[in-house]
Write an enzyme that holds these catalytic residues in place. Structure first.
Site, short mmCIF file in Angstrom:
data_model
loop_
_atom_site.label_atom_id
_atom_site.label_comp_id
_atom_site.label_asym_id
_atom_site.label_seq_id
_atom_site.Cartn_x
_atom_site.Cartn_y
_atom_site.Cartn_z
N ASP A 1 0.95 19.27 49.55
CA ASP A 1 1.06 19.62 50.98
C ASP A 1 1.87 18.58 51.75
O ASP A 1 1.98 18.65 52.98
CB ASP A 1 -0.33 19.82 51.61
N ASP B 1 -11.41 1.21 56.99
CA ASP B 1 -10.87 0.79 58.28
C ASP B 1 -11.88 1.20 59.34
O ASP B 1 -12.27 2.36 59.43
CB ASP B 1 -9.52 1.49 58.52
N ASP C 1 -10.30 -2.86 63.19
CA ASP C 1 -9.13 -2.65 64.04
C ASP C 1 -9.29 -3.33 65.41
O ASP C 1 -10.34 -3.21 66.04
CB ASP C 1 -8.97 -1.13 64.23
N GLU D 1 -8.77 -7.45 62.65
CA GLU D 1 -7.39 -7.46 63.13
C GLU D 1 -7.46 -7.99 64.55
O GLU D 1 -8.07 -7.37 65.43
CB GLU D 1 -6.79 -6.06 63.11
N HIS E 1 0.91 -1.48 57.71
CA HIS E 1 1.45 -0.20 58.19
C HIS E 1 2.04 -0.29 59.59
O HIS E 1 2.53 0.71 60.11
CB HIS E 1 0.32 0.83 58.16
N ASP E 2 1.92 -1.45 60.24
CA ASP E 2 2.47 -1.62 61.59
C ASP E 2 3.74 -2.46 61.59
O ASP E 2 4.39 -2.62 62.63
CB ASP E 2 1.47 -2.34 62.50
O1 TEU Z 1 -2.91 -2.09 65.72
C1 TEU Z 1 -3.16 -2.92 66.83
C2 TEU Z 1 -2.01 -3.42 67.50
O2 TEU Z 1 -2.09 -4.40 68.21
C3 TEU Z 1 -0.79 -2.67 67.44
O3 TEU Z 1 -0.48 -2.30 68.73
C4 TEU Z 1 0.25 -3.48 66.92
O4 TEU Z 1 0.51 -4.55 67.78
C5 TEU Z 1 1.41 -2.58 66.87
O5 TEU Z 1 1.10 -1.53 66.01
C6 TEU Z 1 2.59 -3.27 66.37
O6 TEU Z 1 3.60 -2.35 66.51
C7 TEU Z 1 -3.98 -1.35 65.26
C8 TEU Z 1 -3.55 -0.49 64.09
O7 TEU Z 1 -3.16 -1.30 63.03
C9 TEU Z 1 -2.47 0.43 64.56
O8 TEU Z 1 -1.94 1.20 63.51
C10 TEU Z 1 -3.07 1.32 65.62
O9 TEU Z 1 -2.09 2.13 66.18
C11 TEU Z 1 -3.74 0.51 66.73
O10 TEU Z 1 -4.56 -0.53 66.24
C12 TEU Z 1 -4.64 1.40 67.55
O11 TEU Z 1 -5.76 1.76 66.79
CA CA Z 2 -2.14 16.20 49.77
#
Ligand code: TEU
Ligand code: CA
Length: 542
Positions: free
Chosen positions: A26, A99, A199, A252, A321-322
């Site tokens: 998918d 998470d 988070d 985090e 992932h950020d």
């Molecule tokens: O990220 C927290 C955060 O501070 C983000 O704004 C980070 O600075 C930004 O992604 C950088 O570009 C956490 C998670 O890791 C993120 O994926 C989420 O979007 C966010 O919290 C809200 O839950």
């Molecule tokens: Ca799948």
């Protein structure tokens, strides 16, 4: 046997479930897909997997907007799949870390839906304010480049959201919220997870925001960053739940200073085990990621040393992932792809602290190759792009910001082999696969002893058996421009690590017997080649 906790000895691997492995075509990764790759992860040598959120979610922020904390999103599978993942991972001596996103929920969460209708006990689950004379309650900004108050017609009030408007912030002044979150934590710990990545945990508690009596703030964070209330809540979660399961936590923690970090992880305070700091991720920008500046290795190394010295124990990570891909950001993903990926691997696995490896980092995956905004999916990138437009920033600058910093850089699907879509999915992937998959993929690197993947395997195996790397203390030996050297030592044994992030040759400041070399050397050279990394053994004389 040592009584050192497992999380000080092992490496943790982060999975972004949406992009890891799709088992049913998918286009979205899923839990059976992860299970099918456990042998790969075992062979890599990691001790735990942190899964980015796999809960039901409208996916406005790819799962960081949770609509049910105690279920699995149908895209990913079922609770039975989750139980199977926990059990199968355990057989391979791999733990699972969930998470925990508790600063906010999705606006589709039942708690929020009831809160907007003032249904007890949810009336005060969120941060509702009237606002005066049509003005928003405060002038704070959100993390995603918009306002942080949204007016809700049903309730006739504004609610606070530090992230997207579909992510209302929970109210930690309310005991019932704390109790509800504790139930969520017990639910997962009872199923056998080993702990949580928490988070944005240092901003969960907002000091009193008095309606109509706010003072203008620069960003607003003076009202919610590491507040005393936040420490109280964390201690409570630890005492009531975490300590009873001996659970691991990594918080985090945005905008955190060493002092703030220490207050969160100091064992005497019984709050968190470890935190992710951000300072080394800010060495290619001016505080805010979008204010670009050129990456300077010396600034990066200085920051690493500062944190190594400031805290008894750190986490070490260069990707998640950020963040953009490290080989594209701190290395050279063109001329020196393999060498720079291996140099960063050496740094990651030899500093003092728990290393976190992000999916694809072990094969040197690079930033996305999208030509324009059309393929970008991330809510943050889209907001920033539109904001840049409103501010009349030139197209070229806006695109450069997105290209270097978009979170989608790290979210393109995992590159398993050279078949269609890099072997990630037989369907259409939710986010495009990087076009370099025929060259950069797991299969191709598996049997090549000179590959980035083989280097990771070797180094992880070495670290898993090395008390010096796991527990030894850290001393900086040398730091000049793009060359860095430090010593790790314990029990009369010492290793010297030398890392060059230079494109040219540099003088080698260290000596010793070569234990590991990303150039396959047997003796230490007088001059370091571009992106050279060495681990050298020395004997400490007392
Ligand atoms: O990220 C927290 C955060 O501070 C983000 O704004 C980070 O600075 C930004 O992604 C950088 O570009 C956490 C998670 O890791 C993120 O994926 C989420 O979007 C966010 O919290 C809200 O839950
Ligand atoms: Ca799948």
């Amino acid at each position: 046997m040592t009584d050192t906790p497992w999380w000080k000895r092992k490496i943790i691997y982060q999975i972004y479930p949406m992009s890891f492995c799709d088992s049913n075509g998918d286009g979205i990764g899923d839990l059976p897909g992860i299970i099918s790759r456990l042998d790969y992860l075992q062979r890599l040598g990691v001790g735990a997997l942190w899964l980015s959120p796999v809960y039901p979610s409208p996916n406005k922020d790819n799962g960081y907007d949770i609509s049910d904390y105690c279920e699995i999103h149908p895209n990913y599978g079922t609770l039975a799949d989750m139980d199977r993942l926990i059990a199968e991972a355990k057989k391979r001596d791999i733990r699972i870390i969930m998470d925990l996103v508790i600063n906010h929920t999705s606006d589709r969460h039942e708690w929020f839906q009831k809160s907007r209708r003032r249904e007890e006990p949810y009336t005060d689950f969120y941060i509702w304010r009237k606002g005066e004379k049509g003005k928003k309650p405060t002038n704070w900004g959100s993390f995603f480049g918009e306002d942080c108050w949204e007016y809700d017609d049903v309730r006739g009030e504004y609610y606070l959201h530090l992230f997207a408007k579909e992510q209302p912030d929970l109210n930690y002044h309310n005991e019932k919220v704390i109790a509800a979150i504790e139930d969520v934590m017990r639910f997962w710990l009872d199923r056998g997870v080993a702990g949580f990545r928490c988070d944005v945990i240092n901003i969960i508690y907002k000091e009193a925001i008095k309606n109509g009596r706010w003072r203008p703030a620069l960003t607003g964070c003076e009202y919610y960053l590491s507040t005393p209330g936040c420490h109280r809540v964390l201690h409570r979660l630890n005492r009531d739940v975490l300590s009873r399961y001996d659970a691991f936590t990594v918080g985090e923690t945005v905008f955190v200073t060493p002092k703030m970090a220490d207050d969160l992880v100091n064992p005497q305070r019984e709050e968190l085990c470890t935190v992710f700091s951000f300072e080394h991720m800010e060495t290619d920008c001016f505080k805010i990621k979008w204010f670009l500046r050129k990456f300077k290795p010396d600034r990066f190394f200085a920051c690493l040393t500062k944190w190594q010295n400031a805290l008894p124990w750190n986490t070490v990570y260069f990707e998640n992932h950020d963040q953009p891909r490290s080989v594209s950001r701190y290395g050279n993903d063109a001329e020196y792809h393999d060498q720079s990926a291996k140099a960063l691997a050496t740094l990651l696995l030899t500093l003092r602290g728990t290393p976190f490896l992000y999916e694809g980092e072990e094969i040197g995956m690079t930033n996305f190759d999208f030509p324009d905004m059309e393929k970008v999916r991330d809510v943050e990138s889209i907001n920033i792009w539109n904001m840049g437009k409103r501010l009349h920033l030139p197209y070229g600058l806006r695109w450069r910001m997105i290209k270097t910093k978009s979170r989608d850089n790290a979210r393109t699907p995992m590159q398993w082999d050279d078949s269609i879509n890099g072997g990630f999915s037989a369907g259409t992937p939710w986010l495009s696969v990087n076009g370099n998959y025929p060259r950069i993929n797991v299969k191709r690197q598996e049997d090549d002893p000179g590959s980035v993947l083989s280097y990771y395997r070797k180094l992880i195996a070495f670290r898993n058996g090395s008390r010096v790397l796991q527990e030894g203390d850290f001393t900086e030996l040398y730091r000049k421009n793009d060359v860095y050297a430090y010593r790790r030592a314990c029990d009369g044994e010492a290793l010297t690590i030398v890392i060059s992030l230079a494109e040219g040759e540099r003088k080698n400041p260290a000596s010793g017997e070569v234990v590991c070399s990303n150039y396959g050397r047997e003796t230490a050279p007088a001059r370091l080649a571009p992106y050279e990394a060495l681990i050298l053994r020395e004997v400490v004389r007392r």
